[in-house]
Design an enzyme around this catalytic site. Structure first.
Site, mmCIF file in Angstrom:
data_model
loop_
_atom_site.group_PDB
_atom_site.id
_atom_site.type_symbol
_atom_site.label_atom_id
_atom_site.label_comp_id
_atom_site.label_asym_id
_atom_site.label_seq_id
_atom_site.Cartn_x
_atom_site.Cartn_y
_atom_site.Cartn_z
ATOM 1 N N SER A 1 7.441 -11.048 -46.792
ATOM 2 C CA SER A 1 8.743 -10.388 -46.726
ATOM 3 C C SER A 1 9.575 -10.806 -45.525
ATOM 4 C CB SER A 1 8.528 -8.871 -46.756
ATOM 5 O OG SER A 1 9.746 -8.200 -46.787
ATOM 6 N N HIS A 2 9.891 -9.842 -44.683
ATOM 7 C CA HIS A 2 10.779 -10.049 -43.538
ATOM 8 C C HIS A 2 10.024 -10.558 -42.313
ATOM 9 C CE1 HIS A 2 8.796 -6.255 -43.468
ATOM 10 N NE2 HIS A 2 8.985 -6.178 -42.170
ATOM 11 N N ASP B 1 16.498 -10.805 -46.882
ATOM 12 C CA ASP B 1 15.331 -11.130 -46.060
ATOM 13 C C ASP B 1 14.519 -12.285 -46.653
ATOM 14 O OD1 ASP B 1 14.219 -9.797 -48.238
ATOM 15 O OD2 ASP B 1 12.583 -8.976 -47.028
ATOM 16 N N ASP C 1 14.495 -9.331 -51.186
ATOM 17 C CA ASP C 1 14.588 -7.999 -51.796
ATOM 18 C C ASP C 1 15.290 -6.998 -50.882
ATOM 19 O OD1 ASP C 1 12.493 -7.795 -50.001
ATOM 20 O OD2 ASP C 1 11.060 -6.931 -51.427
ATOM 21 N N ARG C 2 15.376 -7.295 -49.593
ATOM 22 C CA ARG C 2 16.093 -6.394 -48.683
ATOM 23 C C ARG C 2 17.552 -6.817 -48.562
ATOM 24 N NH1 ARG C 2 12.354 -4.577 -43.664
ATOM 25 N NH2 ARG C 2 10.457 -4.161 -44.845
ATOM 26 N N LYS D 1 13.069 -3.734 -55.197
ATOM 27 C CA LYS D 1 14.386 -3.689 -54.587
ATOM 28 C C LYS D 1 14.998 -5.077 -54.714
ATOM 29 C CE LYS D 1 12.303 -3.916 -49.942
ATOM 30 N NZ LYS D 1 10.876 -3.619 -50.087
ATOM 31 N N ASP E 1 12.012 -12.680 -48.727
ATOM 32 C CA ASP E 1 11.811 -12.764 -50.176
ATOM 33 C C ASP E 1 12.993 -12.186 -50.948
ATOM 34 O OD1 ASP E 1 11.082 -10.251 -49.217
ATOM 35 O OD2 ASP E 1 9.689 -9.870 -50.852
#
Ligand code: G16
Length: 561
Positions: free
Chosen positions: A113-114, A278, A282-283, A377, A280
């Protein structure tokens, strides 16, 4: 095709956290580490005969190697078909969309992710089920249990590297590999939800936007829609090429880590609209000119204005937010006369509510917003929703948010992250506070009143800063009745103010203590306070109650958002 069984021994600590298994790259690169986890996953899932798996990642360092390995293991474990994103790349929301659209039995996302990437960064793996959403705890716990007893994994031996870059079909033994273009699939989904014509007109009228993809997987998706379909000028998307180390950036779209975008959005000549996603994708982060929208407010604004967006014109069934997320969305749900739900942190907890049609929109304070169009998300989706609102109302980001506060009141909100806390210290802090919770109910916090005065916040006596309730949040899923305990310590003050403390489940080094502060203000003449000043009473009370500096051994939080 030669299938071999490779002997292995268990690794400790392969328990998935808030969102899959995340570790430093060096941990994942140990021989058998990834293979053990994947075999444990495949062993946990029902028969793979005839099944389709979707596979891809955010392109961080080790992504390509991992995709090659998982493809050879999927073939050895009996999958009929694997759909791989071109280049081994898939954003998390696109994976969810592909699983749902093409009827796969599940998908594997390779992402941390982030978290930063590169050889010294982090790597991760997460399994999503057939609804396109993260696997529930029943599955992740079963996988973990299996990792602890694993003695071997099966894999197709040797052979040349599989071509991930050319769209088309390849066979690996009895398994078919289809290299697909997920960008087109996701763009099509976005076009089905939003008023692209109005958004094109917004750009054509000369409005400007900057989208910072943070050198992560979201760049191609954002470019395809914004610069491709909506006619935004080239260069609207910056840092748009996915890089294995995210260009050395920390791909976490918040004001602290998206400093380049924050600077670009400052001043009279700044673009009208700023956004970031981010690692991936999704944010999301939403900015106006010199104006930051908190994720909690963003969810509430989207919900309150959903009728302006074609995909949601029929109305929302309900809204869900994670417990630490501010109550701003609850106020909207109440006004709309629809249900609101409070879930533990982790997108997996929204899946049942979405599947049952109980909610249409979901959101979290951790820069995540989404809807029932997928089961993750979705960063670009949230940005396009905002863009649709800008185009439909003709207002600026700031005008929309201020109008929202005037109507619903303002929920001042902030999260303080105490990073790199020694794990034993963090556990001791949380355990000690948990034990003291019952004794805190009814107590008054004069330090909070003093902090009000020091911060110039006039209402020094708000509810006399008395704690009305204190608990460790537990959640009973209203759809399947499953219960999740110990999801965060809550201190609830008279008047609706809250302090929440919980340990992050996504870090890879030491512990991160997250402390969340929220306070409601109805009076529009008091909607312009600096956020940290407005929350100073709660920040002072948290230090007094939990002994944050003393117990963590740190001087303060590393990141304040
Ligand atoms: C994941 C989860 C989110 C969660 C976030 C932070 O997001 O999907 O639901 O809010 O982690 O979790 P924690 O507070 O435990 O670190 P992502 O974007 O990292 O996959």
């Amino acid at each position: 095709m030669k299938i071999v069984t490779v002997a292995t021994t268990a690794f400790a600590g392969q328990r998935p956290g808030t969102s899959g298994l995340r570790k430093q790259v060096g941990v994942f690169m140990q021989p058998h580490y990834l293979e053990n986890f994947v075999q444990a996953l495949f062993d946990t899932l029902p028969d793979k005969a005839g099944q389709t798996l979707v596979l891809g990642g955010d392109g961080r360092y080790h992504n390509r190697v991992a995709v090659q390995t998982i493809l050879r293991m999927a073939a050895a474990n009996g999958y009929a078909r694997v759909l791989v994103g071109q280049g081994g790349l898939l954003s998390t929301p696109a994976l969810s969309a592909v699983v749902r659209k093409l009827g796969a039995s599940g998908g594997i996302v390779l992402s941390a992710s982030h978290n930063p990437g590169g050889p010294d960064g982090d790597f991760g793996i997460k399994y999503n089920i057939a609804n396109g959403g993260p696997a529930p705890e029943t599955i992740t716990e079963a996988v973990y249990t299996r990792t602890q007893g694993i003695t071997g994994y099966t894999i197709v031996e040797g052979g040349t590297a599989i071509d991930l870059d050319t769209l088309g079909t390849i066979t690996l033994g009895d398994m078919t590999i289809e290299v697909i273009d997920p960008v087109a699939i996701h763009a099509q989904l976005m076009a089905s939800l939003f008023d692209f014509a109005a958004m094109r007109a917004w750009f054509a009228a000369g409005h400007r936007m900057q989208y910072d993809a943070m050198c992560a997987v979201g760049g191609p998706y954002a470019k395809a829609v914004l610069e491709g379909r909506l006619g935004a000028p080239a260069g609207t998307v910056v840092n748009g090429e996915p890089l294995e180390d995210f260009g050395g950036h920390h791909p976490d779209p918040n004001p602290a880590h998206a400093a380049q975008l924050m600077a670009a959005m400052s001043g009279q000549s700044a673009p009208d609209f700023g956004a970031a996603s981010d690692g991936d994708a999704d944010r999301n982060m939403i900015l106006g000119r010199d104006f930051v929208v908190t994720p909690s407010d963003s969810l509430a604004v989207l919900a309150a204005n959903a009728h302006l967006v074609p995909g949601y014109r029929a109305g929302l069934t309900g809204i869900a937010r994670s417990m630490p997320t501010s109550c701003a969305a609850d106020a909207v749900a109440k006004a709309l006369g629809i249900a609101s739900y409070e879930t533990p942190t982790g997108w997996k907890f929204f899946g049942n509510l979405l599947d049952a049609g109980r909610v249409t929109l979901c959101g979290e304070e951790s820069y995540g917003t989404g809807s029932d169009h997928v089961r993750e998300k979705d960063g670009l989706w949230a940005v396009l929703f905002w863009l649709n609102l800008l185009a439909a109302t003709g207002q600026s980001v700031e005008q929309i948010v201020r109008g929202h506060w005037a109507r619903f009141g303002r929920h001042y909100y902030s999260r303080h992250d105490w990073e790199g806390v020694a794990t034993d210290r963090a556990d001791a802090l949380v355990n000690s506070l948990r034990e003291r919770l019952p004794g805190l109910v009814g107590t008054r916090w004069p330090e909070a009143g003093a902090a009000c005065v020091a911060a110039g916040v006039a209402d020094a006596d708000i509810g006399a800063w008395q704690i009305e309730a204190a608990d460790d949040f537990a959640y009973t899923d209203p759809v399947d009745g499953s219960v999740s305990h110990k999801q965060g310590l809550r201190l609830l003050f008279a008047g609706g103010a809250r302090i929440v403390l919980r340990l992050s489940g996504t870090g890879t080094q030491g512990a991160t203590l997250r402390v969340y502060f929220e306070r409601y203000e109805a009076d529009p003449s008091r909607h312009d306070l600096p956020t940290q000043a407005a929350l100073a009473p709660l920040i002072a009370a948290a230090e007094q109650i939990a002994g944050l500096c003393l117990r963590t051994g740190l001087n303060g939080p590393a990141v304040i958002t």
